[in-house]
Design an enzyme around this catalytic site. Structure first.
Site, mmCIF file in Angstrom:
data_model
loop_
_atom_site.group_PDB
_atom_site.id
_atom_site.type_symbol
_atom_site.label_atom_id
_atom_site.label_comp_id
_atom_site.label_asym_id
_atom_site.label_seq_id
_atom_site.Cartn_x
_atom_site.Cartn_y
_atom_site.Cartn_z
ATOM 1 N N THR A 1 0.826 -1.204 0.000
ATOM 2 C CA THR A 1 0.000 0.000 0.000
ATOM 3 C C THR A 1 0.859 1.252 0.000
ATOM 4 O O THR A 1 0.645 2.178 -0.791
ATOM 5 C CB THR A 1 -0.930 0.006 1.223
ATOM 6 N N TYR B 1 -1.659 -10.695 3.348
ATOM 7 C CA TYR B 1 -1.683 -9.296 3.754
ATOM 8 C C TYR B 1 -3.123 -8.926 4.084
ATOM 9 O O TYR B 1 -3.952 -8.761 3.189
ATOM 10 C CB TYR B 1 -1.112 -8.444 2.609
ATOM 11 N N LYS C 1 0.692 -10.376 7.430
ATOM 12 C CA LYS C 1 0.822 -8.964 7.757
ATOM 13 C C LYS C 1 -0.577 -8.517 8.164
ATOM 14 O O LYS C 1 -1.470 -8.380 7.326
ATOM 15 C CB LYS C 1 1.323 -8.148 6.565
ATOM 16 N N THR D 1 -2.929 -5.886 9.327
ATOM 17 C CA THR D 1 -3.121 -4.443 9.442
ATOM 18 C C THR D 1 -4.582 -4.155 9.766
ATOM 19 O O THR D 1 -5.393 -3.830 8.899
ATOM 20 C CB THR D 1 -2.690 -3.726 8.155
ATOM 21 N N SER E 1 4.802 1.894 7.516
ATOM 22 C CA SER E 1 5.380 2.969 6.718
ATOM 23 C C SER E 1 6.277 3.884 7.547
ATOM 24 O O SER E 1 7.301 4.356 7.066
ATOM 25 C CB SER E 1 4.273 3.781 6.056
#
Length: 325
Positions: A70, A162, A192, A194, A236
């Site tokens: 992303t 993800y 992952k 998120t 990030s």
């Protein structure tokens, strides 16, 4: 450093079925979700990736990366651009980075398979796939089948799911996905995750901590995830405050939770501050440029460039908080 897993044996010539799981390649610690460098004309800029790798390793203490996700604007890139970026990150990371995970998710399963094969050919450490988010899988079975078909295109490297329900709208419980997944996808090695759903994440850790890499993806909740038992985190902000967050992990491992909470509170205050006027990929990318000095260029439309006024506020807040000196 990268790749090196033994190839899986296949049944006949059908790549959709595996017989042998590959060796475990546990991914842990902080993983930077890398930005895609662009020129001012919005073309990918491979020339600064070597500088970018050196900055992550030498300044931020980050040795694992997640490419074309992303943060990397993958869904705004062509298949050819994603291949070129994967090749360059892997090449520049050789001997410097521990693991380079390439995200190969796409709305088109054929594109994902193509990207998966390419990543394997260039010795990526692993591949990751997000759920499709236009035509969405409506069940664990549908999602598993989709992931299996992509994983089978690269049967000799680790495979990660993800999970990003806020973007994809696919909120299926990950703990249910993990139940028996190795029988369907022997190369599966982790997630992952998120999402702020710490109930689901906590159940994943409780049941599968010793079997899978469980990597958390909400930077503002890193400490909570680590206390639950996360293997590490992908984010990030680790591009430019990785050193600060690594210190938080160090004091957490020492059992100094008071200091760890202080570190997390500062990160939360920063993210909360910038969220009030928008803190997406464009703002994150601008912050990385301000902190590192690496020319990463603008985001690609439909994302708009972060204004100079907003950039100044972001940088000032980092300095006021002492996250940057």
């Amino acid at each position: 450093m990268l790749g090196g897993a033994a190839a899986a044996a296949l049944v006949g010539t059908n790549n959709s079925e595996f017989m042998m799981a590959i060796p475990r390649n546990k991914l842990c610690g902080l993983v930077a979700a890398t930005f895609t460098p662009m020129t001012q004309d919005n073309e990918i800029n491979l020339s600064v990736i070597g500088q970018y790798v050196d900055y992550l390793v030498k300044v931020q203490g980050i040795k694992n990366i997640f490419v074309n996700g992303t943060t990397g604007e993958s869904m705004s890139l062509t298949v050819e651009e994603r291949k070129l970026l994967a090749e360059e990150w892997i090449s520049q990371g050789q001997g410097k980075l521990d693991q380079v995970i390439i995200h190969v998710g796409s709305l088109c399963i054929k594109e994902s398979q193509q990207l998966a094969k390419h990543a394997a050919e260039y010795n990526a450490s692993g591949i990751a796939v997000i759920s499709p988010f236009f035509f969405k899988p409506q069940s664990i079975e549908a999602l598993t089948e989709f992931l299996k078909e992509i994983a089978s295109a690269a049967p000799n490297i680790p495979f990660y799911y993800y999970h990003l329900p806020e973007f994809t709208g696919v909120s299926l419980n990950v703990v249910e996905l993990l139940d028996g997944i190795e029988k369907r996808i022997p190369t599966f090695q982790g997630v992952k995750f998120t999402s702020s759903d710490l109930l689901d994440f906590g159940q994943c850790v409780h049941k599968y901590k010793d079997r899978f890499a469980l990597l958390y993806g909400k930077d503002e909740l890193l400490l909570s995830a680590m206390v639950l038992g996360a293997s590490g985190a992908v984010g990030s902000t680790y591009n430019y405050i990785g050193d600060f967050c690594n210190k938080m992990l160090t004091v957490t491992e020492r059992g100094d939770f008071n200091m760890a909470r202080e570190h997390q509170a500062l990160v939360q205050e920063f993210i909360g501050f910038v969220n009030r006027f928008g803190f997406g990929v464009a703002e994150n990318k601008a912050t990385m440029m301000l902190v590192s000095g690496i020319p990463l260029g603008p985001p690609r439309l439909p994302l708009l460039k972060c204004s100079e006024e907003k950039q100044a506020k972001i940088l000032a807040k980092l300095k006021i908080l002492g996250i940057l000196t």
